[in-house]
Design a protein around this motif. Structure first.
Motif, short mmCIF file in Angstrom:
data_model
loop_
_atom_site.label_atom_id
_atom_site.label_comp_id
_atom_site.label_asym_id
_atom_site.label_seq_id
_atom_site.Cartn_x
_atom_site.Cartn_y
_atom_site.Cartn_z
N THR A 178 0.81 -1.22 0.00
CA THR A 178 0.00 0.00 0.00
C THR A 178 0.84 1.27 0.00
OG1 THR A 178 -0.09 0.01 2.42
CG2 THR A 178 -1.88 -1.15 1.25
N ASN A 179 2.17 1.13 0.18
CA ASN A 179 3.08 2.28 0.28
C ASN A 179 2.62 3.26 1.36
OD1 ASN A 179 4.87 1.36 -1.65
ND2 ASN A 179 3.73 2.29 -3.32
N THR A 180 2.26 2.70 2.51
CA THR A 180 1.87 3.52 3.64
C THR A 180 2.66 3.11 4.88
OG1 THR A 180 0.07 2.00 4.21
CG2 THR A 180 -0.50 3.88 2.82
N VAL A 181 2.82 4.06 5.80
CA VAL A 181 3.47 3.78 7.07
C VAL A 181 2.45 3.09 7.96
CG1 VAL A 181 4.54 4.78 9.12
CG2 VAL A 181 5.03 5.74 6.86
N ILE A 182 2.80 1.87 8.41
CA ILE A 182 1.87 1.10 9.24
C ILE A 182 2.27 1.08 10.71
CG2 ILE A 182 1.05 -0.33 7.34
CD1 ILE A 182 2.95 -2.55 8.47
N ALA A 183 3.49 1.52 11.01
CA ALA A 183 3.94 1.57 12.41
C ALA A 183 5.08 2.57 12.53
CB ALA A 183 4.39 0.20 12.89
N THR A 184 5.17 3.18 13.69
CA THR A 184 6.30 4.03 14.04
C THR A 184 6.80 3.56 15.40
OG1 THR A 184 5.39 5.89 12.80
CG2 THR A 184 7.11 6.38 14.42
N ILE A 185 8.05 3.12 15.43
CA ILE A 185 8.64 2.55 16.63
C ILE A 185 9.55 3.61 17.25
CG2 ILE A 185 10.00 0.62 17.54
CD1 ILE A 185 9.40 -0.76 14.75
#
Length: 120
Positions: free
Chosen positions: A56-63
């Protein structure tokens, strides 16, 4: 794209940018998992690592929990991500199943890169 805080997706068959993903904070380096389904982006000023879903070319998580992350690498099994923290002289280990930091290892001064290889 460090100065625009974006990541470009390039179609390797045409060498053309097909998407630009936003929402990063001085992205320094990236690593792709062996399956090609996830991209890990070290955000130096944000002290985070972003996880991109390539379908999807999307950010799914930010750690969070890093200190000036510069380098990033995925192990050959795709189960661990290693992040060089230039600001704390450490390497952090992320478990990819949960996207959590499971270890922090002291290393030499200001690490800027990291690599992972299979054991013999």
């Amino acid at each position: 794209n460090e100065f625009s805080n974006t990541v470009s997706v390039i179609d390797t068959s045409t060498n053309m940018v097909i998407a630009t993903i936003t929402g990063f904070n001085v992205p320094r380096s990236i690593a792709v998992n062996p399956a090609g389904t996830r991209v890990y982006v070290a955000n130096e000023s944000g002290n985070t690592v972003s996880v991109i879903d390539t379908s999807t070319n999307t950010v799914i998580a930010t750690i969070s929990g890093f200190n000036a992350p510069r380098g990033v690498a995925v192990n050959p099994a795709g189960t661990r991500v290693y992040v060089a923290n230039a600001g704390s002289n450490t390497v952090s280990v992320i478990a990819t199943g949960t996207n959590t930091v499971i270890a922090t290892i002291p290393v030499g001064s200001r690490p800027r890169g990291v690599a992972a290889r299979p054991l013999p």
